[in-house]
Design an enzyme around this catalytic site. Structure first.
Site, PDB file in Angstrom:
ATOM      1  N   HIS A   1      -6.526  -4.703   8.419  1.00  0.00           N
ATOM      2  CA  HIS A   1      -5.746  -3.505   8.240  1.00  0.00           C
ATOM      3  C   HIS A   1      -5.714  -2.672   9.634  1.00  0.00           C
ATOM      4  O   HIS A   1      -6.553  -2.563  10.376  1.00  0.00           O
ATOM      5  CB  HIS A   1      -6.563  -2.720   7.088  1.00  0.00           C
ATOM      6  CG  HIS A   1      -6.074  -1.143   7.157  1.00  0.00           C
ATOM      7  ND1 HIS A   1      -4.658  -0.899   6.376  1.00  0.00           N
ATOM      8  CD2 HIS A   1      -6.291   0.027   7.893  1.00  0.00           C
ATOM      9  CE1 HIS A   1      -4.566   0.272   6.718  1.00  0.00           C
ATOM     10  NE2 HIS A   1      -5.559   0.846   7.485  1.00  0.00           N
TER      11      HIS A   1
ATOM     12  N   GLU B   1      -7.660   8.110   7.639  1.00  0.00           N
ATOM     13  CA  GLU B   1      -8.381   6.977   7.152  1.00  0.00           C
ATOM     14  C   GLU B   1      -9.843   6.913   7.899  1.00  0.00           C
ATOM     15  O   GLU B   1     -10.623   6.397   7.338  1.00  0.00           O
ATOM     16  CB  GLU B   1      -7.561   5.663   7.612  1.00  0.00           C
ATOM     17  CG  GLU B   1      -6.323   5.461   6.275  1.00  0.00           C
ATOM     18  CD  GLU B   1      -5.234   4.434   7.228  1.00  0.00           C
ATOM     19  OE1 GLU B   1      -5.461   3.775   8.018  1.00  0.00           O
ATOM     20  OE2 GLU B   1      -4.215   4.242   6.416  1.00  0.00           O
TER      21      GLU B   1
ATOM     22  N   LYS C   1     -10.798  -7.230   6.553  1.00  0.00           N
ATOM     23  CA  LYS C   1     -10.756  -7.306   5.209  1.00  0.00           C
ATOM     24  C   LYS C   1     -11.814  -8.359   4.677  1.00  0.00           C
ATOM     25  O   LYS C   1     -12.410  -9.383   5.514  1.00  0.00           O
ATOM     26  CB  LYS C   1      -9.351  -7.487   4.658  1.00  0.00           C
ATOM     27  CG  LYS C   1      -8.486  -6.168   5.046  1.00  0.00           C
ATOM     28  CD  LYS C   1      -6.838  -6.768   4.612  1.00  0.00           C
ATOM     29  CE  LYS C   1      -6.092  -5.384   4.480  1.00  0.00           C
ATOM     30  NZ  LYS C   1      -4.632  -5.675   4.162  1.00  0.00           N
TER      31      LYS C   1
ATOM     32  N   TYR D   1      -5.704   3.358  -0.254  1.00  0.00           N
ATOM     33  CA  TYR D   1      -4.382   3.004  -0.578  1.00  0.00           C
ATOM     34  C   TYR D   1      -3.649   3.751  -1.729  1.00  0.00           C
ATOM     35  O   TYR D   1      -3.196   3.412  -2.348  1.00  0.00           O
ATOM     36  CB  TYR D   1      -4.636   1.718  -1.201  1.00  0.00           C
ATOM     37  CG  TYR D   1      -4.762   0.630  -0.014  1.00  0.00           C
ATOM     38  CD1 TYR D   1      -3.943   0.295   0.911  1.00  0.00           C
ATOM     39  CD2 TYR D   1      -6.058  -0.396  -0.052  1.00  0.00           C
ATOM     40  CE1 TYR D   1      -4.069  -0.551   2.024  1.00  0.00           C
ATOM     41  CE2 TYR D   1      -6.408  -1.192   0.977  1.00  0.00           C
ATOM     42  CZ  TYR D   1      -5.420  -1.585   2.009  1.00  0.00           C
ATOM     43  OH  TYR D   1      -5.799  -2.220   2.830  1.00  0.00           O
TER      44      TYR D   1
ATOM     45  N   ASN E   1      -4.452 -10.976   4.144  1.00  0.00           N
ATOM     46  CA  ASN E   1      -3.890 -10.956   5.368  1.00  0.00           C
ATOM     47  C   ASN E   1      -4.764 -10.366   6.355  1.00  0.00           C
ATOM     48  O   ASN E   1      -4.417  -9.897   7.401  1.00  0.00           O
ATOM     49  CB  ASN E   1      -2.469 -10.013   5.368  1.00  0.00           C
ATOM     50  CG  ASN E   1      -2.775  -8.561   4.997  1.00  0.00           C
ATOM     51  OD1 ASN E   1      -3.674  -8.414   4.395  1.00  0.00           O
ATOM     52  ND2 ASN E   1      -1.475  -7.806   4.773  1.00  0.00           N
TER      53      ASN E   1
HETATM   54  P1  IDP Z   1       0.152  -2.909   5.903  1.00  0.00           P
HETATM   55  O1  IDP Z   1      -1.418  -3.293   5.652  1.00  0.00           O
HETATM   56  O2  IDP Z   1       0.827  -3.676   7.035  1.00  0.00           O
HETATM   57  O3  IDP Z   1       0.116  -1.465   6.385  1.00  0.00           O
HETATM   58  P2  IDP Z   1       1.354  -2.007   3.299  1.00  0.00           P
HETATM   59  O4  IDP Z   1       2.603  -2.144   2.971  1.00  0.00           O
HETATM   60  O5  IDP Z   1       0.798  -0.452   3.487  1.00  0.00           O
HETATM   61  O6  IDP Z   1       0.958  -2.925   4.282  1.00  0.00           O
HETATM   62  O7  IDP Z   1       0.134  -2.660   2.307  1.00  0.00           O
HETATM   63  C1  IDP Z   1      -0.950  -2.536   2.297  1.00  0.00           C
HETATM   64  C2  IDP Z   1      -1.574  -3.963   1.704  1.00  0.00           C
HETATM   65  O8  IDP Z   1      -1.232  -4.198   0.546  1.00  0.00           O
HETATM   66  C3  IDP Z   1      -1.198  -5.218   2.887  1.00  0.00           C
HETATM   67  O9  IDP Z   1      -1.846  -5.249   3.824  1.00  0.00           O
HETATM   68  C4  IDP Z   1      -1.554  -6.333   1.837  1.00  0.00           C
HETATM   69  O10 IDP Z   1      -2.989  -6.618   1.697  1.00  0.00           O
HETATM   70  C5  IDP Z   1      -1.199  -5.479   0.487  1.00  0.00           C
HETATM   71  N1  IDP Z   1      -0.011  -5.868  -0.045  1.00  0.00           N
HETATM   72  C6  IDP Z   1       1.308  -5.190   0.325  1.00  0.00           C
HETATM   73  N2  IDP Z   1       2.351  -5.713  -0.223  1.00  0.00           N
HETATM   74  C7  IDP Z   1       1.837  -6.798  -1.057  1.00  0.00           C
HETATM   75  C8  IDP Z   1       2.413  -7.743  -1.731  1.00  0.00           C
HETATM   76  O11 IDP Z   1       3.883  -7.679  -2.039  1.00  0.00           O
HETATM   77  N3  IDP Z   1       1.836  -8.788  -2.613  1.00  0.00           N
HETATM   78  C9  IDP Z   1       0.299  -8.733  -2.312  1.00  0.00           C
HETATM   79  N4  IDP Z   1      -0.275  -7.897  -1.411  1.00  0.00           N
HETATM   80  C10 IDP Z   1       0.401  -6.974  -0.701  1.00  0.00           C
HETATM   81 MG    MG Z   2      -0.078   0.504   5.116  1.00  0.00          MG
END
Ligand code: IDP
Ligand code: MG
Length: 149
Positions: free
Chosen positions: A115, A126, A9, A49, A112
């Protein structure tokens, strides 16, 4: 062999983590079959997303993911979808174990770093948001017999 979509990212690019992250997947034994840098626009963010549109964090996520270039890759290997998710660590870096990308290189869920597709079906969807079939390379590596029995 399975394929997955992994993406460094914008924070990972800005923080100079590209080489280290790619290196982890190479060292593990997974094969890079697609690799590029691009900047995601709003439309691609909504496509990638789609399942999160409308959630409280979506606008923050969309502006984060479009804020700078990302490094997109397709990895190939045995059970690579689950393995790459495990190597990435929990979505919230606070819960990600040491030795994972998020555990070692990130602090907050909204930054984070990486992805990874969450299932074989998500991976197929994807991969083709970011790559055409022609952009993926099919090739043999001489070390394969030393990685797979
Ligand atoms: P993943 O990336 O581990 O699959 P997902 O639940 O699919 O997690 O969420 C996609 C992305 O959205 C996460 O990697 C993160 O960057 C962001 N995200 C998810 N939940 C939150 C949140 O509660 N606050 C801010 N960003 C979030
Ligand atoms: Mg996800």
């Amino acid at each position: 062999m399975e394929r997955t979509y992994v993406m460094i990212k914008p924070d990972g690019v800005q923080r100079n983590l590209v080489g280290e992250i790619i290196s982890r997947f190479e060292k593990k034994g997974f094969k890079i079959v697609g690799l590029k840098m691009l900047q995601i626009d709003r439309a691609i963010a909504e496509k990638h997303y789609a399942e999160h549109i409308g959630k409280p964090f979506f606008e923050g996520l969309a502006s984060y993911i479009t804020s700078g270039p990302v490094v997109a890759m397709v990895l190939e290997g045995k059970d690579v979808v689950a393995a790459a998710r495990a190597m990435n660590g929990a979505t919230n870096p606070a819960n990600a174990g040491p030795g994972t990308v998020r555990g070692d290189m990130a602090i907050e869920v909204g930054r984070n770093v990486i992805h990874g597709s969450d299932s074989v079906d998500s991976a197929k969807r994807e991969i083709f948001i970011y790559f055409t079939e022609e952009e993926l390379c099919e090739y043999k590596k001489v070390l394969e017999n030393w990685i797979y029995e």
